[in-house]
Design a protein around this motif. Structure first.
Motif, PDB file in Angstrom:
ATOM      1  N   CYS A   1       3.712 -78.530  30.448  1.00  0.00           N
ATOM      2  CA  CYS A   1       4.270 -79.128  29.240  1.00  0.00           C
ATOM      3  C   CYS A   1       4.077 -80.640  29.235  1.00  0.00           C
ATOM      4  CB  CYS A   1       5.763 -78.792  29.123  1.00  0.00           C
ATOM      5  SG  CYS A   1       6.076 -77.049  28.775  1.00  0.00           S
TER       6      CYS A   1
ATOM      7  N   PRO B   1       6.068 -80.721  20.745  1.00  0.00           N
ATOM      8  CA  PRO B   1       6.476 -81.311  19.460  1.00  0.00           C
ATOM      9  C   PRO B   1       5.359 -82.156  18.846  1.00  0.00           C
ATOM     10  CG  PRO B   1       8.213 -81.567  21.103  1.00  0.00           C
ATOM     11  CD  PRO B   1       7.023 -81.045  21.823  1.00  0.00           C
TER      12      PRO B   1
ATOM     13  N   HIS C   1       9.583 -69.870  22.160  1.00  0.00           N
ATOM     14  CA  HIS C   1       8.535 -70.668  21.534  1.00  0.00           C
ATOM     15  C   HIS C   1       7.795 -69.848  20.484  1.00  0.00           C
ATOM     16  CE1 HIS C   1       8.144 -73.920  24.904  1.00  0.00           C
ATOM     17  NE2 HIS C   1       9.134 -74.155  24.062  1.00  0.00           N
TER      18      HIS C   1
ATOM     19  N   GLU D   1      12.744 -79.282  21.404  1.00  0.00           N
ATOM     20  CA  GLU D   1      12.196 -78.852  22.685  1.00  0.00           C
ATOM     21  C   GLU D   1      13.349 -78.271  23.507  1.00  0.00           C
ATOM     22  OE1 GLU D   1       9.775 -77.884  25.762  1.00  0.00           O
ATOM     23  OE2 GLU D   1       9.247 -78.473  23.735  1.00  0.00           O
TER      24      GLU D   1
END
Length: 427
Positions: free
Chosen positions: A93, A140, A37, A58
Motif C-alpha cells: 500500500c 485514495p 476494498h 483508507e
C-alpha cells in the motif's frame, strides 16, 4: 482432530471466512482488507451499518486482531498460519500510494520518464491478478490520478497515455469515479478518448488501446447528462464506425472493440443532434453490414445493439435515406423481425415502421414485399400471446399491424406475398 469453532470476531462479515488482513472502517466494523476494498469500489457505505463512507477513506489496520488471528491459526490451523499475515500489505500500500502520488505531482508538469516508470509499475501490479487490482483501486485518489494522466498526455505523450489507459481498463472503474471525471472536465476526457481512437500506427498495441478507449468512451457516455452526451464531437462517430468495420489495417475488430463501438453508437444516437452526425459518418451502412455478417446465435446481443442504433438513426431523414440507399438495408432489418428475440423483433419492426411512414417510395414499398419483410410483419401481426412467440409482445404486434395498414393496397395482393400470408393480413 476435532474441528475447532472459529471465534465470530475473526470472521469477515463479507466473506464469512477467517480474516487475513483485518481493517476497520470509521463506522467501527472490521472487515478483511481485500473484501472491503472490493465492496467500497461499488458502494460508498458500510455493508453492516449502511452508513456512508467517504470515497477516499483508507480503512485502519487492526493490528491487535491480526495478532490474535495469527496466534489462533498457529495453534489450531498450523497449515494456514503462514497465509494469515499482513506483512506485505502495508508495504504494498505504501509503495502504491507513492506511485500514485508521483502521478498526481506530474499532472501539471510535462510528461516525464518518471511518470511512465510509475505507470508501468502500476500496470505490472494490476497484471498480477485480482489482489493487485484491488490494492491499486484502494489507494485514495488512484482513479482520479490515472484519468488525469491519461487526459493530459493523450496528445503530448501517447506512450504515457496508453499505459494509463491500460491500468484504467484493468481496474474497471465504478460509475461514480467516471462521473467525477465527467464533472471535472468531460470534454477533455472525451477528446482524449477520441484522440486515442484515431491511432493509425497499425501495431497490436495501438489496436488494443483503441479497443480500450472505445470501452471507456461507452462507459463515460453512460455517466453523462443528456446535454453533454448530445454534444459529442463528429470524430467520435467516425472512429466508432471505423472500429466497427475494422478499417485499421488489421482486419476485423476484436469482440471487445466491436461491442464497445456498438454501445457508443446505440447510446449516442438516443440524442437527436447525434443522429445526423452518426449518419454522416456512415454508421447506417456499417450497422447493416454487421446484421448481414454476424452469426445470429453467438452474436445476438450485438445485433440487438445494432438494431437499437438503427432504430434511433431512422429518427432522422439522413438515417432513413442511408438505410433505403443500402442495397440490403431493408432485407437485413427484415430478417430480424421474427424468430430472434423480443428486443431484436421490437427494434426491427420499429425500423420498418419508420421506413414505411417516412421513406416509402414506390421502389421501397416493392422492396419490402420482395425481400420478405412484409411477410415477417404478417407473421408478427397475426401471432397470439398464447402461441410459442414468447419474444413478441402486444406492442410489437400492434406496430406491425400499423405498418401493414400503411400500404395495404400495394402489399395485400402483392405476388411476393404467399397466399397463406395474404390470409393473415390485418383488416
Amino acid at each position: 482432530m476435532e474441528e475447532v469453532e472459529v471465534p465470530s470476531y475473526f470472521v469477515c462479515p463479507i466473506t464469512l471466512d477467517v480474516m487475513r488482513d483485518p481493517v476497520t472502517l470509521p463506522t467501527g466494523i472490521t472487515y478483511d482488507r481485500h473484501a472491503i476494498h472490493r465492496w467500497l469500489r461499488l458502494a460508498a457505505s458500510c455493508p453492516l451499518t449502511k452508513l456512508p463512507v467517504a470515497p477516499d477513506c483508507e480503512p485502519t489496520p487492526n493490528h491487535t486482531l491480526c495478532r490474535l488471528i495469527r496466534s489462533w491459526c498457529a495453534l489450531h490451523r498450523p497449515d494456514d498460519a503462514v497465509d494469515h499475515t499482513m506483512k506485505s500489505a502495508p508495504a504494498d500500500c505504501a509503495r502504491l500510494a507513492a506511485l500514485v502520488s508521483r502521478l498526481a505531482d506530474a499532472k501539471n508538469k510535462r510528461p516525464s520518464q518518471e511518470a511512465l516508470a510509475a505507470l508501468r509499475e502500476l500496470r505490472d501490479v494490476v497484471a498480477e491478478g485480482e489482489r493487485g487490482r484491488e490494492l491499486v483501486a484502494a489507494v485514495p485518489g488512484s482513479a482520479d490520478a490515472l484519468l488525469d494522466v491519461f487526459v493530459s498526455s493523450a496528445t503530448s505523450a501517447p506512450e504515457n497515455s496508453a499505459a494509463a489507459l491500460d491500468v484504467i481498463s484493468s481496474l474497471r472503474l465504478p460509475e461514480r469515479c467516471l462521473a467525477r471525471a465527467v464533472d471535472r472536465d468531460g470534454a477533455a476526457l472525451v477528446g482524449a478518448l477520441v484522440s486515442t481512437l484515431q491511432g493509425h500506427s497499425g501495431s497490436d498495441a495501438d489496436a488494443a488501446s483503441r479497443a480500450r478507449a472505445a470501452v471507456l468512451l461507452a462507459d463515460v457516455m453512460a455517466c453523462m447528462s443528456p446535454s453533454r452526451a448530445a454534444s459529442l464531437p463528429e470524430q467520435a462517430f467516425v472512429e466508432a464506425v471505423r472500429l466497427l468495420r475494422g478499417d485499421d489495417g488489421m482486419g476485423a475488430s476484436t469482440s471487445m472493440a466491436t461491442k464497445a463501438a456498438l454501445r457508443v453508437l446505440a447510446g449516442a444516437t438516443a440524442h437527436g443532434r447525434n443522429r445526423v452526425k452518426a449518419a454522416e459518418a456512415g454508421a447506417v451502412a456499417a450497422l447493416v453490414d454487421m446484421l448481414l455478417l454476424v452469426n445470429g446465435e453467438r452474436r445476438r446481443a450485438w445485433c440487438e445493439l445494432a438494431l437499437c442504433a438503427l432504430n434511433r438513426l431512422c429518427g432522422c431523414a439522413e438515417g432513413r435515406a442511408a438505410l433505403v440507399a443500402h442495397g440490403a438495408g431493408v432485407a437485413a432489418v427484415g430478417a430480424w423481425v421474427a424468430g430472434a428475440s423480443m428486443a431484436a423483433s421490437a427494434k426491427a419492426v420499429r425500423v420498418l415502421r419508420s421506413i414505411a411512414r417516412h421513406a416509402a417510395t414506390v421502389a421501397v414499398v416493392q422492396e419490402m414485399a420482395a425481400t420478405g419483410a412484409v411477410g415477417k410483419l404478417c407473421l408478427v401481426a397475426a401471432s397470439a400471446p398464447e402461441e410459442e412467440w414468447q419474444w413478441c409482445d402486444e406492442r410489437t404486434r400492434e406496430r406491425a399491424r400499423e405498418t401493414l395498414r400503411l400500404h395495404a393496397r400495394a402489399w395485400r395482393s402483392s405476388p411476393c406475398l404467399h397466399p397463406t400470408l395474404q390470409a393473415l393480413y390485418p383488416c
